[in-house]
Design an enzyme around this catalytic site. Structure first.
Site, short mmCIF file in Angstrom:
data_model
loop_
_atom_site.label_atom_id
_atom_site.label_comp_id
_atom_site.label_asym_id
_atom_site.label_seq_id
_atom_site.Cartn_x
_atom_site.Cartn_y
_atom_site.Cartn_z
N ARG A 36 0.54 -1.30 -0.11
CA ARG A 36 0.31 0.22 0.43
C ARG A 36 0.58 1.42 0.19
O ARG A 36 2.02 1.22 0.53
CB ARG A 36 -0.54 0.04 1.21
CG ARG A 36 -1.57 -1.17 1.21
CD ARG A 36 -2.88 -1.30 0.87
NE ARG A 36 -3.48 -2.48 1.34
CZ ARG A 36 -4.02 -3.24 0.56
NH1 ARG A 36 -4.35 -2.91 -1.24
NH2 ARG A 36 -5.12 -4.46 0.94
N LEU A 81 -6.89 -13.61 8.33
CA LEU A 81 -7.61 -12.92 8.50
C LEU A 81 -7.82 -11.48 7.56
O LEU A 81 -8.77 -10.42 7.83
CB LEU A 81 -6.91 -11.81 9.68
CG LEU A 81 -6.89 -13.06 11.12
CD1 LEU A 81 -5.91 -12.57 12.25
CD2 LEU A 81 -8.18 -13.33 10.92
N THR A 126 -18.31 -14.04 9.94
CA THR A 126 -19.17 -13.14 10.48
C THR A 126 -20.34 -12.39 11.33
O THR A 126 -20.85 -13.82 10.49
CB THR A 126 -17.84 -11.48 10.13
OG1 THR A 126 -19.02 -10.74 10.38
CG2 THR A 126 -18.93 -11.91 9.01
N GLU A 128 -22.43 -11.37 10.43
CA GLU A 128 -22.95 -10.64 9.35
C GLU A 128 -23.36 -11.28 8.85
O GLU A 128 -24.04 -11.12 7.90
CB GLU A 128 -21.90 -9.30 8.21
CG GLU A 128 -21.61 -8.16 7.82
CD GLU A 128 -22.83 -6.84 8.23
OE1 GLU A 128 -23.76 -7.13 7.02
OE2 GLU A 128 -23.22 -7.13 9.30
N TYR A 150 -20.64 -7.42 1.31
CA TYR A 150 -19.43 -8.22 2.30
C TYR A 150 -20.10 -9.22 3.26
O TYR A 150 -19.58 -10.62 2.86
CB TYR A 150 -19.07 -7.21 3.47
CG TYR A 150 -18.40 -8.17 4.54
CD1 TYR A 150 -16.75 -8.19 4.22
CD2 TYR A 150 -19.28 -8.39 5.60
CE1 TYR A 150 -16.55 -8.60 5.60
CE2 TYR A 150 -18.45 -8.44 7.07
CZ TYR A 150 -17.18 -8.65 6.68
OH TYR A 150 -16.63 -9.02 7.96
N LYS A 154 -18.13 -12.70 2.83
CA LYS A 154 -17.99 -14.00 3.90
C LYS A 154 -18.77 -15.50 3.89
O LYS A 154 -17.92 -16.25 4.62
CB LYS A 154 -18.91 -13.43 5.13
CG LYS A 154 -17.18 -12.31 5.13
CD LYS A 154 -15.80 -12.78 6.01
CE LYS A 154 -14.68 -11.59 6.11
NZ LYS A 154 -13.40 -12.19 6.62
N ARG A 185 -8.98 -0.26 15.84
CA ARG A 185 -10.11 -0.31 14.62
C ARG A 185 -9.88 1.03 14.54
O ARG A 185 -9.33 1.95 14.21
CB ARG A 185 -11.86 -0.17 15.69
CG ARG A 185 -12.32 -0.16 15.08
CD ARG A 185 -12.95 -1.54 14.72
NE ARG A 185 -14.34 -2.27 14.49
CZ ARG A 185 -14.36 -2.94 13.46
NH1 ARG A 185 -13.86 -2.79 12.26
NH2 ARG A 185 -15.72 -3.50 14.13
#
Ligand code: NAP
Ligand code: G4F
Length: 325
Positions: A36, A81, A126, A128, A150, A154, A185
């Site tokens: 990055r 992760l 997750t 989610e 997302y 997942k 975070r």
């Protein structure tokens, strides 16, 4: 001989806490790092472990880089992760999210299968995936109903993990983790957005905080507690799936109240509702049942939401004192 671990997403919140935990346990820790432009090592630096981990260039979308990482690290344990993990962005970049968060996990599973099928694998699944919840308290048997690109990506990664376990006998476990936060975070997530704003408002650097749906409810825990469950899963004789949660749920509104109150302010004086932050489809409420993790892993959360939010606000205040802006 010390164990070796490979962590994808080592520069993220959980990657940094897990790296620290594994180093404390005597592991040699390798991390896959996507190149990055910006400083992606700040979290490892804040935890004081930047120089103790070995970083390997690679990307979840490039399976050859994952095979190379497996060959270089020769890990006994692989923790996947890495992800495009921000739900909001998954509507504007659904294909990227599918490739990194969904196919990326299959790429890691393939690299494990090809290089060393005995290596143990952890997938960062997750809550989610529960999305439009099908049970008041969600556990390992609750049906999934994802509500975002997302969540869909997942779910693919989750089922791929189960499938590689059943097809190839991989020791592949999936941790269905509910929201977990910390001073590390990312600022795009609601807890950190709130604690950063509280610190800035307290210091006179910001006047208001613009949020979306503050009636949404989440089961929030501390990331430092949750990485212990990841490690514990890979120490079991049999691979399995585990819900990791606190078992309590709180509205974004009540979380704001806690954060502002910590510095003697009333959230109602500062929070402004802004339609820009509402999502095309919302996950209204999440509440996990961590009974299997407690019974099988001996895992329990140690940090209350009040302690967590206080820790985050204090850390954001300290950062402002150091940087001055
Ligand atoms: P995070 O802070 O967003 O970290 C994500 C990591 O993935 C970063 O290190 C990021 O690298 C890396 N990454 C992104 N795209 C990549 C690519 N193409 N190739 C390689 N690496 C890439 O997320 P987190 O909060 O630590 O969460 C860790 C994992 O758990 C994620 O998979 C997340 O979806 C999942 N999860 C999180 C929660 C939660 O509440 N935190 C709950 C359940 C599941 P850069 O820093 O370079 O971008
Ligand atoms: O903090 P959030 O962005 O987290 P979300 O969407 O629950 O996702 C996080 O937890 C998942 C586990 O359940 C992880 F898998 C995922 O990777 C990520 O770590 O939003 C929490 C809630 C949502 O209901 C959102 O609509 O807060 C609501 N919210 C209200 N205003 C806001 C805002 N969220 C954000 N990010 N920004 C707001 O201004």
């Amino acid at each position: 001989m010390s164990k070796s671990a490979l962590i994808t997403g080592i520069t993220g919140q959980d990657g940094a806490y897990l790296a620290k935990l594994l180093l404390e346990k005597g592991y040699k820790v390798h991390g896959l790092m996507a190149r990055r432009g910006s400083d992606s090592l700040w979290r490892l630096r804040e935890l004081g472990v930047e120089r103790d981990v070995s970083l390997i260039d690679g990307d979840l979308t490039d399976v050859t880089s994952l095979i190379r990482a497996m060959e270089m690290a020769r890990p006994q344990e692989v923790y996947n992760l890495g992800a495009q993990s921000f739900v909001g962005t998954s509507w504007s970049q659904p294909i990227l999210t599918a490739q990194v968060t969904g196919v990326g996990a299959v790429n890691v599973l393939e690299a494990v299968r090809i290089v060393d099928a005995k290596a143990r694998f952890y997938q960062a699944s997750t809550s989610e995936m529960f999305g439009l919840i099908q049970a008041a308290k969600q556990d390992e048997n609750t049906p999934f109903y994802p509500r975002s690109p997302y969540g869909v990506a997942k779910l693919m990664a989750h089922w791929a993990t189960v499938n590689y376990r059943e097809s190839f006998g991989l020791h592949a476990s999936s941790g269905i983790l509910f929201n977990h936060e910390s001073p590390l975070r990312g600022p795009e997530f609601v807890t950190r957005k709130v604690t950063q704003a509280v610190a800035r408002i307290k210091k006179g650097l910001q006047k208001e905080l613009r949020l979306g749906n503050i009636d949404a409810q989440r089961d929030w825990g501390f990331a430092g507690d949750y990485v212990e469950a990841m490690w514990a899963m890979l120490q079991q004789d049999e691979a399995s799936d585990y819900v990791v949660a606190t078992g309590t749920t709180t509205t974004v509104r009540a979380m704001c109240e806690i954060a502002f109150k910590h510095v003697g302010l009333n959230y109602q004086d500062y929070v402004v509702i802004d339609p820009e932050f509402f999502r095309p489809a919302e996950v209204d409420i999440l509440l996990g049942n961590p009974a299997k993790a407690k019974a099988g892993l001996g895992w329990e959360p140690k940090t209350s939401l009040e302690q967590l939010i206080a820790m985050m606000v204090d850390s954001d205040l300290r950062r402002l004192e150091v940087s001055g802006s």
